[in-house]
Design a protein around this motif. Sequence first.
Motif, short mmCIF file in Angstrom:
data_model
loop_
_atom_site.label_atom_id
_atom_site.label_comp_id
_atom_site.label_asym_id
_atom_site.label_seq_id
_atom_site.Cartn_x
_atom_site.Cartn_y
_atom_site.Cartn_z
N LYS A 40 88.69 -39.68 40.57
CA LYS A 40 87.62 -38.68 40.73
C LYS A 40 86.28 -39.23 40.28
O LYS A 40 85.25 -38.95 40.89
N ALA A 41 86.27 -40.00 39.21
CA ALA A 41 85.03 -40.54 38.68
C ALA A 41 84.49 -41.71 39.52
O ALA A 41 83.29 -41.86 39.68
N LEU A 42 85.38 -42.52 40.07
CA LEU A 42 84.96 -43.72 40.79
C LEU A 42 84.53 -43.46 42.23
O LEU A 42 83.61 -44.10 42.73
N LEU A 43 85.23 -42.55 42.91
CA LEU A 43 84.94 -42.32 44.33
C LEU A 43 83.81 -41.32 44.51
O LEU A 43 83.63 -40.41 43.70
N GLU B 193 91.17 -49.88 49.31
CA GLU B 193 89.85 -49.81 48.68
C GLU B 193 89.92 -49.04 47.36
O GLU B 193 89.35 -49.47 46.36
N ALA B 194 90.60 -47.91 47.38
CA ALA B 194 90.73 -47.11 46.16
C ALA B 194 91.50 -47.88 45.09
O ALA B 194 91.11 -47.89 43.91
N GLY C 101 82.03 -37.14 49.96
CA GLY C 101 81.56 -37.34 51.32
C GLY C 101 81.88 -38.71 51.90
O GLY C 101 81.62 -38.96 53.07
N GLN C 102 82.44 -39.61 51.10
CA GLN C 102 82.83 -40.94 51.58
C GLN C 102 84.32 -40.95 51.86
O GLN C 102 85.07 -40.14 51.32
N GLN C 103 84.74 -41.89 52.70
CA GLN C 103 86.16 -42.07 52.96
C GLN C 103 86.57 -43.48 52.56
O GLN C 103 85.78 -44.41 52.69
N VAL D 218 92.66 -48.76 60.26
CA VAL D 218 93.27 -48.41 58.99
C VAL D 218 92.89 -46.98 58.65
O VAL D 218 91.74 -46.58 58.79
N GLN D 219 93.85 -46.20 58.19
CA GLN D 219 93.63 -44.80 57.85
C GLN D 219 92.74 -44.70 56.62
O GLN D 219 92.96 -45.38 55.64
N LYS D 220 91.72 -43.84 56.69
CA LYS D 220 90.84 -43.60 55.55
C LYS D 220 91.03 -42.16 55.08
O LYS D 220 91.37 -41.29 55.87
#
Length: 95
Positions: free
Chosen positions: A68-71, A81-82, A74-76, A46-48
């Motif tokens: 912007k606040a939740l993620l 998931e988002a 440096g993480q994908q 799955v594309q991240k």
Amino acid sequence: MKEKKDAGATEGSLTAVESTTPGEGCAGTAAGENTDGSGNSHGSTVQKYTKEQLTASARFRDRRDLVKALLEEGQQYTVAEADRMVREFMKGKVE
């Protein structure tokens, strides 16, 4: 007329994010990936995407500040998931 920012090499990779709408079975899948309509992928990864890619996408334009606040930097994340993180936040109870 607004000028579109040059996203360089990441522009093509955002096609899957920008072309899907919430609730579609193919959300978050890599281009050409086979799905059975239930969102389950078969055979491919799955594309991240990075936080920056997701916040820049049309998919999350109405929730850009929240994403912007939740993620985390440096993480994908996959689109699913988002979406899940946004939904869970929006369902949270106000104290």
